[in-house]
Design a protein around this motif. Structure first.
Motif, PDB file in Angstrom:
ATOM      1  N   ALA A   4       0.819  -1.207   0.000  1.00  0.00           N
ATOM      2  CA  ALA A   4       0.000   0.000   0.000  1.00  0.00           C
ATOM      3  C   ALA A   4       0.849   1.251   0.000  1.00  0.00           C
ATOM      4  O   ALA A   4       1.895   1.317   0.656  1.00  0.00           O
ATOM      5  N   GLN A   5       0.397   2.244  -0.767  1.00  0.00           N
ATOM      6  CA  GLN A   5       0.941   3.604  -0.713  1.00  0.00           C
ATOM      7  C   GLN A   5      -0.081   4.497  -0.026  1.00  0.00           C
ATOM      8  O   GLN A   5      -1.262   4.457  -0.369  1.00  0.00           O
ATOM      9  N   TYR A 101      -2.252  -4.529  -4.469  1.00  0.00           N
ATOM     10  CA  TYR A 101      -1.459  -3.301  -4.353  1.00  0.00           C
ATOM     11  C   TYR A 101      -2.447  -2.139  -4.327  1.00  0.00           C
ATOM     12  O   TYR A 101      -3.108  -1.858  -5.313  1.00  0.00           O
ATOM     13  N   LEU A 102      -2.542  -1.469  -3.177  1.00  0.00           N
ATOM     14  CA  LEU A 102      -3.511  -0.390  -2.991  1.00  0.00           C
ATOM     15  C   LEU A 102      -2.800   0.957  -2.899  1.00  0.00           C
ATOM     16  O   LEU A 102      -1.734   1.073  -2.284  1.00  0.00           O
ATOM     17  N   VAL A 103      -3.411   1.967  -3.502  1.00  0.00           N
ATOM     18  CA  VAL A 103      -2.903   3.339  -3.420  1.00  0.00           C
ATOM     19  C   VAL A 103      -4.006   4.197  -2.808  1.00  0.00           C
ATOM     20  O   VAL A 103      -5.077   4.348  -3.401  1.00  0.00           O
ATOM     21  N   ASN A 132       2.412  -4.209   3.678  1.00  0.00           N
ATOM     22  CA  ASN A 132       3.582  -3.344   3.759  1.00  0.00           C
ATOM     23  C   ASN A 132       3.167  -1.958   3.257  1.00  0.00           C
ATOM     24  O   ASN A 132       2.676  -1.832   2.141  1.00  0.00           O
ATOM     25  N   VAL A 133       3.386  -0.928   4.087  1.00  0.00           N
ATOM     26  CA  VAL A 133       2.862   0.400   3.779  1.00  0.00           C
ATOM     27  C   VAL A 133       4.004   1.407   3.675  1.00  0.00           C
ATOM     28  O   VAL A 133       4.959   1.379   4.454  1.00  0.00           O
ATOM     29  N   CYS A 134       3.897   2.298   2.705  1.00  0.00           N
ATOM     30  CA  CYS A 134       4.861   3.375   2.512  1.00  0.00           C
ATOM     31  C   CYS A 134       4.099   4.693   2.360  1.00  0.00           C
ATOM     32  O   CYS A 134       3.072   4.741   1.686  1.00  0.00           O
ATOM     33  N   VAL A 135       4.598   5.738   2.986  1.00  0.00           N
ATOM     34  CA  VAL A 135       4.031   7.069   2.799  1.00  0.00           C
ATOM     35  C   VAL A 135       4.687   7.727   1.585  1.00  0.00           C
ATOM     36  O   VAL A 135       5.908   7.709   1.440  1.00  0.00           O
ATOM     37  N   VAL A 136       3.861   8.262   0.711  1.00  0.00           N
ATOM     38  CA  VAL A 136       4.353   9.034  -0.432  1.00  0.00           C
ATOM     39  C   VAL A 136       3.930  10.479  -0.192  1.00  0.00           C
ATOM     40  O   VAL A 136       2.745  10.802  -0.247  1.00  0.00           O
TER      41      VAL A 136
END
Length: 267
Positions: A4-5, A101-103, A132-136
């Protein structure tokens, strides 16, 4: 394992445009992603919305019924969602595979990430769901006209990162609108000493110690590195996506495909 983003940044920084361009790019390369709207104030979309938080609550309804302004209404929406957002996500995810895969296209008000705990709780719930998450974090490149605004943007980003405690990728958006890209060279990956010197030149001498503390803080948290994004160029989108994929370890658990040369010889 899902991925995820969490796309955040100031209002007008180009979050929805980024999500739209990312979706189009992935569609072209035949890669599956799903865009989720987490903004109760959203109106129009240039991408297919896989999940829409406005099914639970919308800003227009809150402003009309409670007589609140846009900012107060949005905070009310997110506080209302605190008890319902995770259950809504679980219900929506039942329609998808475990490795999706989620945004997440998020609202722009910084207080939602620094004062209101709903997004922190939401992130923790995603982790429990094995994402697994990432900040954009997007920052308008036209905002980077001097060092004071650069530091201001970094601190706003850092505030959100400290609250969410996630890997993050910082992006300078709207590079296609910048007339002289050389003006941004000093801010893409600047040296702390350069930032301190430039800041001291613009601020009164009494702020020298504060300036040094700010630069040290930004430098310590690796917040001085931004990736320029030009949505007109596929290579730029591909590079940014590669950096994000690396943060969330996307594709690292994929099976390694080994060619059978003996079989090819027989053919």
């Amino acid at each position: 394992m899902g991925y995820a983003q969490l796309v955040i940044g100031p209002a007008g920084s180009g979050k929805s445009t980024y999500c739209s361009s990312l979706y189009q790019h992935c569609e072209t390369v035949r890669r599956s992603i799903h865009i989720v709207n987490l903004d109760p104030a959203a109106e129009n979309f240039d991408y297919p919305v896989a999940m829409d938080v406005r099914e639970l609550i919308s800003l227009d309804d809150v402003m009309e019924e409670l007589g609140l302004g846009p900012n107060g209404g949005l905070v009310y929406c997110m506080e209302h969602l605190e008890d319902n957002l995770n259950d809504w996500l679980d219900e929506e995810l039942d329609n998808y595979l475990d490795d999706e895969y989620l945004v997440f296209d998020c609202p722009g008000q910084i207080e939602l990430y620094s004062h209101v705990p709903v997004f922190r709780n939401f992130v923790e719930h995603l982790k429990r769901r094995n994402f697994n998450v990432c900040v954009v974090y997007l920052l308008d490149s036209q905002f980077m006209v001097d060092v004071t605004k650069f530091i201001s943007g970094c601190m706003a980003s850092l505030s959100a990162m400290v609250q969410l405690e996630l890997p993050h990728v910082n992006i300078l958006s709207k590079m296609d609108l910048v007339t002289n890209k050389k003006d941004l060279d000093d801010f893409l990956d600047p040296e702390p000493q350069f930032l301190l010197s430039a800041l001291n030149q613009q601020m009164a001498p009494k702020y020298a110690k504060l300036n040094k503390a700010l630069i040290d803080l930004v430098s310590s948290y690796s917040m001085v590195s931004f990736i320029p994004l030009d949505l007109r160029k596929d290579k730029s989108i591909e590079y940014v996506l590669g950096q994000i994929d690396n943060c969330i370890q996307y594709g690292e658990d994929a099976d390694v495909k080994v060619r059978d040369f003996d079989q090819e010889d027989d053919d």
